[in-house]
Motif scaffolding. Structure first.
Motif, PDB file in Angstrom:
ATOM      1  N   ARG A   1      88.159 -38.433  37.410  1.00 36.14           N
ATOM      2  CA  ARG A   1      88.822 -38.066  36.156  1.00 36.14           C
ATOM      3  C   ARG A   1      87.950 -37.061  35.428  1.00 36.14           C
ATOM      4  O   ARG A   1      86.732 -37.018  35.624  1.00 36.14           O
TER       5      ARG A   1
ATOM      6  N   THR B   1      95.618 -35.091  39.488  1.00 36.40           N
ATOM      7  CA  THR B   1      96.793 -34.637  38.740  1.00 36.40           C
ATOM      8  C   THR B   1      96.622 -33.195  38.293  1.00 36.40           C
ATOM      9  O   THR B   1      97.550 -32.377  38.399  1.00 36.40           O
TER      10      THR B   1
ATOM     11  N   ASP C   1      92.395 -36.042  32.048  1.00 34.94           N
ATOM     12  CA  ASP C   1      93.374 -36.507  33.029  1.00 34.94           C
ATOM     13  C   ASP C   1      92.662 -36.746  34.355  1.00 34.94           C
ATOM     14  O   ASP C   1      91.486 -36.401  34.523  1.00 34.94           O
ATOM     15  N   ARG C   2      93.406 -37.308  35.317  1.00 29.48           N
ATOM     16  CA  ARG C   2      92.877 -37.474  36.659  1.00 29.48           C
ATOM     17  C   ARG C   2      92.738 -36.107  37.318  1.00 29.48           C
ATOM     18  O   ARG C   2      93.612 -35.236  37.167  1.00 29.48           O
TER      19      ARG C   2
END
Length: 306
Positions: A205, A222, A218-219
């Protein structure tokens, strides 16, 4: 999923300057969290507030489920930290420095202290330094010793501020593997850095700080997910355009971007048309592109070396 680090509206002012401006961090158990930002963006100030070394102007901090800094005595022995470079007694050896550090905390029985110290030194590649005083260490060796100090108590959470500072490429690679091993054994890692390549290879992350504000969190998977297009490497971009009937969105030299997320389908059409194809892959944004877009910064604000 258990939250390991949480902040709400965290602010730190120095006079009229907001070094940290209302950030809401969320680090989950099992994360390797990359805290990215240019030098001077507020990363170290944030880390120091997390550990109770600096009091926030406003906002709330929870570390391992406890409110900080109030719960510091109950929490901090479960946390390993390396902040702003290691501080050691130069006239003592690395082993002696770690023994003093272990004695000052809640690391375990004094009977097993020498074993813990030896294990920590071995973990960071300093098992053979013997009685050499720390003042004779290189910068990279001192950084390794700081990491050993952070690992002494087998922490649940490891908080590191620029941990590869001063290390050569081999040392950086070794620290990366060490952190991955610790993560596999259940340690959550919070890593502050301005090196995108380091974070991209290591973290699960990412949070991005820009001038005191958290502009992205965010990850990593992603943030760098496929865009829905395919990258074609070819010596004849014009024939790709002709074969794919308006699906080409951009051309950069021999790199052609084509709408569509099925490289096999794109390849089949190009081969059928006799177009030379040297390689295909799904298009993914780089972490560099994601960070610079979020921060609205020029490349010299964050180190993008690879």
């Amino acid at each position: 999923m258990t939250t390991v680090i949480a902040t709400s509206g965290l602010v730190k002012r120095y006079g009229r300057v907001r070094a940290v401006d209302g950030i809401d961090l969320g680090v989950q158990q099992g994360d390797i969290y990359g805290f990215l930002g240019a030098n001077g963006s507020g990363k170290t100030t944030t880390v120091r507030m997390l550990l109770g070394l600096v009091l926030p102007t406003s906002g709330e901090i929870e570390l391992l489920g406890e409110r900080m800094p109030r719960a510091g005595r109950r929490v901090l022995h479960r946390v390993g930290a390396l902040i702003e470079g290691p501080a050691h007694y130069g006239h003592l050896s690395g082993r002696e420095n770690l023994s003093l550090l272990d004695a000052s905390g809640r690391g375990g029985s004094w009977r097993t202290r020498s074993r813990r110290v030896a294990a920590a030194l071995e973990q960071v590649g300093l098992g053979g330094v013997g009685r050499r005083p720390v003042k004779a260490y290189s910068m990279g060796m001192r950084q390794r010793l700081g990491l050993a100090g952070a690992l002494l108590r087998r922490p649940e959470l490891l908080v590191l501020d620029e941990p590869t500072n001063g290390l050569d490429p081999q040392g950086i690679s070794e620290v990366r593997e060490l952190l991955l091993d610790l993560h596999r054994d259940g340690t959550t890692v919070f890593l502050s850095s301005h090196l995108l390549a380091e974070v991209e290879q290591l973290c699960t992350r990412v949070g991005v700080l820009d001038r005191g504000r958290l502009v992205l969190q965010d990850r990593l998977a992603t943030l760098t997910a496929p865009t829905g297009s395919t990258v074609v490497h070819t010596s004849d971009p014009d024939r790709v355009r002709a074969a794919l009937d308006g699906r080409v969105t951009s051309v950069e030299g021999e790199r052609v971007i084509v709408r569509g997320d099925d490289p096999a389908e794109v390849n089949a059409r190009l081969v059928a048309a006799g177009v030379p194809v040297h390689g295909l892959a799904l298009e993914r944004p780089s972490l560099e592109a994601v960070v610079l877009a979020a921060a609205g910064a020029s490349p010299d604000r964050v180190d993008v070396r690879r």
